[in-house]
Design a protein around this motif. Structure first.
Motif, PDB file in Angstrom:
ATOM      1  N   TYR A  12       0.850  -1.189   0.000  1.00 53.86           N
ATOM      2  CA  TYR A  12       0.000   0.000   0.000  1.00 53.86           C
ATOM      3  C   TYR A  12       0.887   1.242   0.000  1.00 53.86           C
ATOM      4  O   TYR A  12       1.365   1.675   1.052  1.00 53.86           O
ATOM      5  N   LEU A  13       1.093   1.821  -1.174  1.00 51.07           N
ATOM      6  CA  LEU A  13       2.025   2.932  -1.327  1.00 51.07           C
ATOM      7  C   LEU A  13       1.586   4.178  -0.566  1.00 51.07           C
ATOM      8  O   LEU A  13       2.383   4.776   0.156  1.00 51.07           O
ATOM      9  N   LYS A  14       0.327   4.582  -0.699  1.00 48.61           N
ATOM     10  CA  LYS A  14      -0.143   5.806  -0.030  1.00 48.61           C
ATOM     11  C   LYS A  14      -0.026   5.698   1.487  1.00 48.61           C
ATOM     12  O   LYS A  14       0.476   6.593   2.150  1.00 48.61           O
ATOM     13  N   GLY A  15      -0.488   4.607   2.046  1.00 55.60           N
ATOM     14  CA  GLY A  15      -0.437   4.424   3.490  1.00 55.60           C
ATOM     15  C   GLY A  15       0.984   4.301   3.999  1.00 55.60           C
ATOM     16  O   GLY A  15       1.334   4.858   5.044  1.00 55.60           O
ATOM     17  N   SER A  16       1.823   3.599   3.261  1.00 55.48           N
ATOM     18  CA  SER A  16       3.223   3.440   3.663  1.00 55.48           C
ATOM     19  C   SER A  16       3.953   4.773   3.611  1.00 55.48           C
ATOM     20  O   SER A  16       4.704   5.122   4.520  1.00 55.48           O
ATOM     21  N   SER A  17       3.732   5.527   2.547  1.00 57.58           N
ATOM     22  CA  SER A  17       4.359   6.843   2.414  1.00 57.58           C
ATOM     23  C   SER A  17       3.924   7.764   3.548  1.00 57.58           C
ATOM     24  O   SER A  17       4.740   8.473   4.145  1.00 57.58           O
ATOM     25  N   ARG A  18       2.649   7.763   3.861  1.00 53.73           N
ATOM     26  CA  ARG A  18       2.119   8.597   4.952  1.00 53.73           C
ATOM     27  C   ARG A  18       2.758   8.198   6.284  1.00 53.73           C
ATOM     28  O   ARG A  18       3.136   9.059   7.080  1.00 53.73           O
ATOM     29  N   GLN A  31       8.082  11.863  -6.444  1.00 52.44           N
ATOM     30  CA  GLN A  31       7.099  10.802  -6.660  1.00 52.44           C
ATOM     31  C   GLN A  31       6.964  10.574  -8.154  1.00 52.44           C
ATOM     32  O   GLN A  31       6.987  11.522  -8.943  1.00 52.44           O
ATOM     33  N   GLU A  32       6.821   9.330  -8.538  1.00 48.17           N
ATOM     34  CA  GLU A  32       6.623   8.977  -9.944  1.00 48.17           C
ATOM     35  C   GLU A  32       5.310   8.231 -10.081  1.00 48.17           C
ATOM     36  O   GLU A  32       5.226   7.027  -9.777  1.00 48.17           O
ATOM     37  N   GLY A  33       4.297   8.947 -10.498  1.00 48.99           N
ATOM     38  CA  GLY A  33       2.975   8.346 -10.670  1.00 48.99           C
ATOM     39  C   GLY A  33       2.431   7.765  -9.378  1.00 48.99           C
ATOM     40  O   GLY A  33       2.652   8.302  -8.296  1.00 48.99           O
ATOM     41  N   ASP A  34       1.715   6.656  -9.527  1.00 48.76           N
ATOM     42  CA  ASP A  34       1.121   5.978  -8.374  1.00 48.76           C
ATOM     43  C   ASP A  34       1.898   4.729  -7.986  1.00 48.76           C
ATOM     44  O   ASP A  34       1.361   3.860  -7.303  1.00 48.76           O
ATOM     45  N   HIS A  35       3.164   4.635  -8.425  1.00 50.19           N
ATOM     46  CA  HIS A  35       3.882   3.391  -8.154  1.00 50.19           C
ATOM     47  C   HIS A  35       5.226   3.565  -7.452  1.00 50.19           C
ATOM     48  O   HIS A  35       5.785   2.587  -6.975  1.00 50.19           O
ATOM     49  N   THR A  36       5.759   4.784  -7.343  1.00 49.03           N
ATOM     50  CA  THR A  36       7.044   4.978  -6.677  1.00 49.03           C
ATOM     51  C   THR A  36       7.078   6.312  -5.944  1.00 49.03           C
ATOM     52  O   THR A  36       6.677   7.329  -6.501  1.00 49.03           O
ATOM     53  N   VAL A  37       7.561   6.284  -4.714  1.00 49.95           N
ATOM     54  CA  VAL A  37       7.777   7.496  -3.920  1.00 49.95           C
ATOM     55  C   VAL A  37       9.170   7.390  -3.313  1.00 49.95           C
ATOM     56  O   VAL A  37       9.553   6.333  -2.811  1.00 49.95           O
ATOM     57  N   ALA A  38       9.922   8.481  -3.376  1.00 48.92           N
ATOM     58  CA  ALA A  38      11.237   8.519  -2.729  1.00 48.92           C
ATOM     59  C   ALA A  38      11.158   9.458  -1.533  1.00 48.92           C
ATOM     60  O   ALA A  38      10.587  10.549  -1.616  1.00 48.92           O
ATOM     61  N   LEU A  48      15.015   6.667   0.559  1.00 55.03           N
ATOM     62  CA  LEU A  48      14.273   5.414   0.620  1.00 55.03           C
ATOM     63  C   LEU A  48      13.230   5.455  -0.487  1.00 55.03           C
ATOM     64  O   LEU A  48      12.405   6.372  -0.531  1.00 55.03           O
ATOM     65  N   MET A  49      13.279   4.502  -1.402  1.00 52.83           N
ATOM     66  CA  MET A  49      12.289   4.408  -2.471  1.00 52.83           C
ATOM     67  C   MET A  49      11.270   3.344  -2.106  1.00 52.83           C
ATOM     68  O   MET A  49      11.610   2.194  -1.878  1.00 52.83           O
ATOM     69  N   LEU A  50      10.014   3.760  -2.062  1.00 58.28           N
ATOM     70  CA  LEU A  50       8.908   2.829  -1.828  1.00 58.28           C
ATOM     71  C   LEU A  50       8.256   2.568  -3.173  1.00 58.28           C
ATOM     72  O   LEU A  50       7.981   3.515  -3.924  1.00 58.28           O
ATOM     73  N   GLY A  51       8.004   1.316  -3.493  1.00 57.95           N
ATOM     74  CA  GLY A  51       7.400   0.980  -4.772  1.00 57.95           C
ATOM     75  C   GLY A  51       6.420  -0.162  -4.661  1.00 57.95           C
ATOM     76  O   GLY A  51       6.581  -1.042  -3.825  1.00 57.95           O
ATOM     77  N   ARG A  52       5.409  -0.121  -5.523  1.00 60.64           N
ATOM     78  CA  ARG A  52       4.427  -1.199  -5.570  1.00 60.64           C
ATOM     79  C   ARG A  52       4.869  -2.248  -6.543  1.00 60.64           C
ATOM     80  O   ARG A  52       5.526  -2.053  -7.488  1.00 60.64           O
TER      81      ARG A  52
END
Length: 52
Positions: A12-18, A31-38, A48-52
């Motif tokens: 869960y990218l949104k919840g994890s990022s939050r 952030q790159e679209g809905d699949h990667t947040v740094a 830290l890069m979070l990705g789905r």
């Protein structure tokens, strides 16, 4: 060689990022679209890069 990114797959990218921002105090770097947040690690150049 210097560590620049640490990649962490999440379900869960949104919840994890939050969680990383609001609870752990990380800042969003980009952030790159809905699949990667740094996220910037506090007091570090490493991201830290979070990705789905």
């Amino acid at each position: 060689m210097k560590l620049a990114f640490l990649c962490h797959p999440v379900k869960y990218l949104k919840g994890s990022s939050r969680y990383y921002r609001e609870v752990l105090g990380f800042e969003e770097a980009w952030q790159e679209g809905d699949h990667t947040v740094a996220l910037k690690l506090p007091d570090s150049d490493v991201q830290l890069m979070l990705g789905r």
